[in-house]
Motif scaffolding. Structure first.
Motif, PDB file in Angstrom:
ATOM      1  N   GLY A   1      43.026  33.936  15.341  1.00  0.00           N
ATOM      2  CA  GLY A   1      43.904  32.777  15.273  1.00  0.00           C
ATOM      3  C   GLY A   1      44.112  32.130  16.624  1.00  0.00           C
ATOM      4  N   ILE A   2      44.520  30.878  16.583  1.00  0.00           N
ATOM      5  CA  ILE A   2      44.974  30.175  17.779  1.00  0.00           C
ATOM      6  C   ILE A   2      46.324  29.546  17.456  1.00  0.00           C
ATOM      7  CG2 ILE A   2      42.630  29.661  18.582  1.00  0.00           C
ATOM      8  CD1 ILE A   2      43.116  26.734  17.685  1.00  0.00           C
ATOM      9  N   SER A   3      47.103  29.296  18.474  1.00  0.00           N
ATOM     10  CA  SER A   3      48.339  28.544  18.299  1.00  0.00           C
ATOM     11  C   SER A   3      48.394  27.455  19.365  1.00  0.00           C
ATOM     12  CB  SER A   3      49.562  29.453  18.398  1.00  0.00           C
ATOM     13  OG  SER A   3      49.770  29.883  19.731  1.00  0.00           O
ATOM     14  N   MET A   4      49.002  26.338  19.013  1.00  0.00           N
ATOM     15  CA  MET A   4      49.132  25.219  19.947  1.00  0.00           C
ATOM     16  C   MET A   4      50.504  24.594  19.759  1.00  0.00           C
ATOM     17  SD  MET A   4      46.533  22.014  20.606  1.00  0.00           S
ATOM     18  CE  MET A   4      47.158  20.927  19.329  1.00  0.00           C
ATOM     19  N   LYS A   5      51.217  24.429  20.851  1.00  0.00           N
ATOM     20  CA  LYS A   5      52.539  23.808  20.833  1.00  0.00           C
ATOM     21  C   LYS A   5      52.547  22.672  21.850  1.00  0.00           C
ATOM     22  CE  LYS A   5      54.371  28.456  20.081  1.00  0.00           C
ATOM     23  NZ  LYS A   5      55.148  29.568  20.692  1.00  0.00           N
ATOM     24  N   ILE A   6      53.174  21.571  21.501  1.00  0.00           N
ATOM     25  CA  ILE A   6      53.265  20.434  22.414  1.00  0.00           C
ATOM     26  C   ILE A   6      54.737  20.125  22.647  1.00  0.00           C
ATOM     27  CG2 ILE A   6      52.683  18.012  22.812  1.00  0.00           C
ATOM     28  CD1 ILE A   6      50.274  18.355  21.002  1.00  0.00           C
ATOM     29  N   ASP A   7      55.158  20.176  23.920  1.00  0.00           N
ATOM     30  CA  ASP A   7      56.535  19.872  24.303  1.00  0.00           C
ATOM     31  C   ASP A   7      56.573  18.622  25.169  1.00  0.00           C
ATOM     32  OD1 ASP A   7      57.289  22.224  23.041  1.00  0.00           O
ATOM     33  OD2 ASP A   7      57.219  23.403  24.894  1.00  0.00           O
ATOM     34  N   ARG A   8      57.663  17.882  25.056  1.00  0.00           N
ATOM     35  CA  ARG A   8      57.866  16.721  25.921  1.00  0.00           C
ATOM     36  C   ARG A   8      58.442  17.207  27.237  1.00  0.00           C
ATOM     37  NH1 ARG A   8      60.613  12.370  22.726  1.00  0.00           N
ATOM     38  NH2 ARG A   8      62.460  13.690  22.932  1.00  0.00           N
ATOM     39  N   THR A   9      57.802  16.825  28.342  1.00  0.00           N
ATOM     40  CA  THR A   9      58.202  17.326  29.657  1.00  0.00           C
ATOM     41  C   THR A   9      59.604  16.889  30.032  1.00  0.00           C
ATOM     42  OG1 THR A   9      55.872  17.194  30.337  1.00  0.00           O
ATOM     43  CG2 THR A   9      57.501  17.499  32.073  1.00  0.00           C
ATOM     44  N   ALA A  10      59.966  15.675  29.699  1.00  0.00           N
ATOM     45  CA  ALA A  10      61.238  15.108  30.151  1.00  0.00           C
ATOM     46  C   ALA A  10      62.442  15.938  29.725  1.00  0.00           C
ATOM     47  CB  ALA A  10      61.373  13.671  29.632  1.00  0.00           C
ATOM     48  N   ASP A  11      62.450  16.392  28.464  1.00  0.00           N
ATOM     49  CA  ASP A  11      63.608  17.131  27.971  1.00  0.00           C
ATOM     50  C   ASP A  11      63.257  18.463  27.315  1.00  0.00           C
ATOM     51  OD1 ASP A  11      62.379  16.212  25.704  1.00  0.00           O
ATOM     52  OD2 ASP A  11      64.034  14.946  25.029  1.00  0.00           O
ATOM     53  N   GLY A  12      61.970  18.828  27.317  1.00  0.00           N
ATOM     54  CA  GLY A  12      61.555  20.096  26.744  1.00  0.00           C
ATOM     55  C   GLY A  12      61.542  20.130  25.229  1.00  0.00           C
ATOM     56  N   GLN A  13      61.706  18.989  24.572  1.00  0.00           N
ATOM     57  CA  GLN A  13      61.747  18.967  23.117  1.00  0.00           C
ATOM     58  C   GLN A  13      60.387  19.310  22.524  1.00  0.00           C
ATOM     59  OE1 GLN A  13      63.328  15.384  21.371  1.00  0.00           O
ATOM     60  NE2 GLN A  13      62.630  15.887  19.311  1.00  0.00           N
ATOM     61  N   ARG A  14      60.362  20.168  21.511  1.00  0.00           N
ATOM     62  CA  ARG A  14      59.140  20.533  20.809  1.00  0.00           C
ATOM     63  C   ARG A  14      58.737  19.392  19.880  1.00  0.00           C
ATOM     64  NH1 ARG A  14      57.427  25.553  20.078  1.00  0.00           N
ATOM     65  NH2 ARG A  14      57.773  25.531  22.324  1.00  0.00           N
ATOM     66  N   LEU A  15      57.500  18.891  20.045  1.00  0.00           N
ATOM     67  CA  LEU A  15      57.004  17.771  19.262  1.00  0.00           C
ATOM     68  C   LEU A  15      55.956  18.183  18.240  1.00  0.00           C
ATOM     69  CD1 LEU A  15      56.558  15.139  22.143  1.00  0.00           C
ATOM     70  CD2 LEU A  15      58.562  15.503  20.677  1.00  0.00           C
ATOM     71  N   PHE A  16      55.287  19.305  18.497  1.00  0.00           N
ATOM     72  CA  PHE A  16      54.210  19.733  17.594  1.00  0.00           C
ATOM     73  C   PHE A  16      54.044  21.245  17.666  1.00  0.00           C
ATOM     74  CE2 PHE A  16      49.818  21.029  16.903  1.00  0.00           C
ATOM     75  CZ  PHE A  16      49.503  20.419  15.698  1.00  0.00           C
ATOM     76  N   GLU A  17      53.797  21.857  16.521  1.00  0.00           N
ATOM     77  CA  GLU A  17      53.424  23.269  16.447  1.00  0.00           C
ATOM     78  C   GLU A  17      52.275  23.401  15.455  1.00  0.00           C
ATOM     79  OE1 GLU A  17      56.701  25.661  15.266  1.00  0.00           O
ATOM     80  OE2 GLU A  17      57.755  25.517  17.182  1.00  0.00           O
ATOM     81  N   GLY A  18      51.258  24.115  15.838  1.00  0.00           N
ATOM     82  CA  GLY A  18      50.128  24.309  14.930  1.00  0.00           C
ATOM     83  C   GLY A  18      49.545  25.700  15.066  1.00  0.00           C
ATOM     84  N   LYS A  19      49.095  26.247  13.934  1.00  0.00           N
ATOM     85  CA  LYS A  19      48.426  27.541  13.913  1.00  0.00           C
ATOM     86  C   LYS A  19      47.162  27.421  13.075  1.00  0.00           C
ATOM     87  CE  LYS A  19      52.673  30.277  14.303  1.00  0.00           C
ATOM     88  NZ  LYS A  19      53.514  31.330  13.677  1.00  0.00           N
ATOM     89  N   SER A  20      46.105  28.000  13.558  1.00  0.00           N
ATOM     90  CA  SER A  20      44.834  28.011  12.841  1.00  0.00           C
ATOM     91  C   SER A  20      44.390  29.462  12.737  1.00  0.00           C
ATOM     92  CB  SER A  20      43.788  27.183  13.597  1.00  0.00           C
ATOM     93  OG  SER A  20      42.553  27.169  12.920  1.00  0.00           O
ATOM     94  N   GLU A  21      44.159  29.929  11.514  1.00  0.00           N
ATOM     95  CA  GLU A  21      43.893  31.340  11.259  1.00  0.00           C
ATOM     96  C   GLU A  21      42.661  31.495  10.378  1.00  0.00           C
ATOM     97  OE1 GLU A  21      46.802  34.630   9.563  1.00  0.00           O
ATOM     98  OE2 GLU A  21      46.314  33.168   8.011  1.00  0.00           O
TER      99      GLU A  21
END
Length: 227
Positions: A167-187
């Motif tokens: 599996g892989i995981s990928m998370k995308i956060d906004r640098t300005a405030d640390g807000q999580r914008l995307f989460e993905g898992k591929s298995e």
């Protein structure tokens, strides 16, 4: 009696060999990955920059991580996001992780009426890999857990083989405030444990139809491993 010239026989052999190779290729098992993605206000690529960091600090700075991170970087760049090396200069931080477990031996056999028991019964998901940093991989309804069709079994007699969960995981956060914008898992479950083969396919699955529908798990099929 008809005699064939050596050149014609050679051509016939080449054609036969080509047909055999095509038949073998046709029997290869496609790589199937379950992709689960969630997003919240992921910005359009224009004007957005990103940097990739290891979600597991122990992978940070490794050459292997850098190789696989470059695959994600190329995919993000093709979408229109601008890659930068310094996370402090990026508007988005992409946290990336990957792994494969130690494998499990499976024995399959037919039973009365040509039915058979599910191959992944009791499969606990990717959380069994290493330190368990992927804890919930088996938790988003993967059909591998419920007697789903076994692509490695031809239905005849008894077979024993080793299967691996990657599996892989990928998370995308906004640098300005640390807000999580995307989460993905591929298995994926496969008979290969080669990360050099698995990770590129898992990345390809992750970015197929990216960013996808939030909360939806999709089955993505990509090319089988070349032997």
């Amino acid at each position: 009696m008809t005699h064939h010239s050596p050149s014609r026989l050679g051509k016939l052999r080449l054609v036969a060999a080509a047909m055999l190779l095509m038949a073998v290729a046709a029997c290869a098992t496609p790589f199937k990955a379950d992709v689960s993605r969630f997003q919240s206000q992921l910005p359009a690529p224009s004007g957005q920059s990103f940097a990739i960091v290891a979600d597991d600090p122990k992978l940070s700075g490794g050459l292997e991580f850098a190789q696989y991170a470059s695959l994600v970087r190329d995919r993000m760049a093709k979408l229109g996001y601008t890659p930068v090396e310094d996370p402090a200069r990026a508007t988005l931080i992409v946290r990336f992780d990957y792994g494969v477990d130690g494998g499990r031996e499976r024995v399959r056999s037919t039973s009365i009426g040509n039915s058979y028991w599910g191959p992944w019964g009791g499969y606990g998901g990717f959380g069994r890999f290493g330190r368990g940093r992927f804890g919930g991989w088996g938790g988003f309804g993967s059909p591998w857990r419920y007697g789903f069709y076994d692509p490695f079994f031809d239905g005849g007699g008894v077979q024993s083989y080793t299967i691996y969960t990657s599996g892989i995981s990928m998370k995308i956060d906004r640098t300005a405030d640390g807000q999580r914008l995307f989460e993905g898992k591929s298995e994926a479950v496969s008979t290969s444990n080669r990360l050099q083969y698995l990770v590129p396919n898992l990345v390809e699955a992750m970015f197929t139809g990216f960013p996808g529908n939030s909360g939806e798990t999709a089955r993505i099929t990509v090319a089988p491993e070349k032997k």
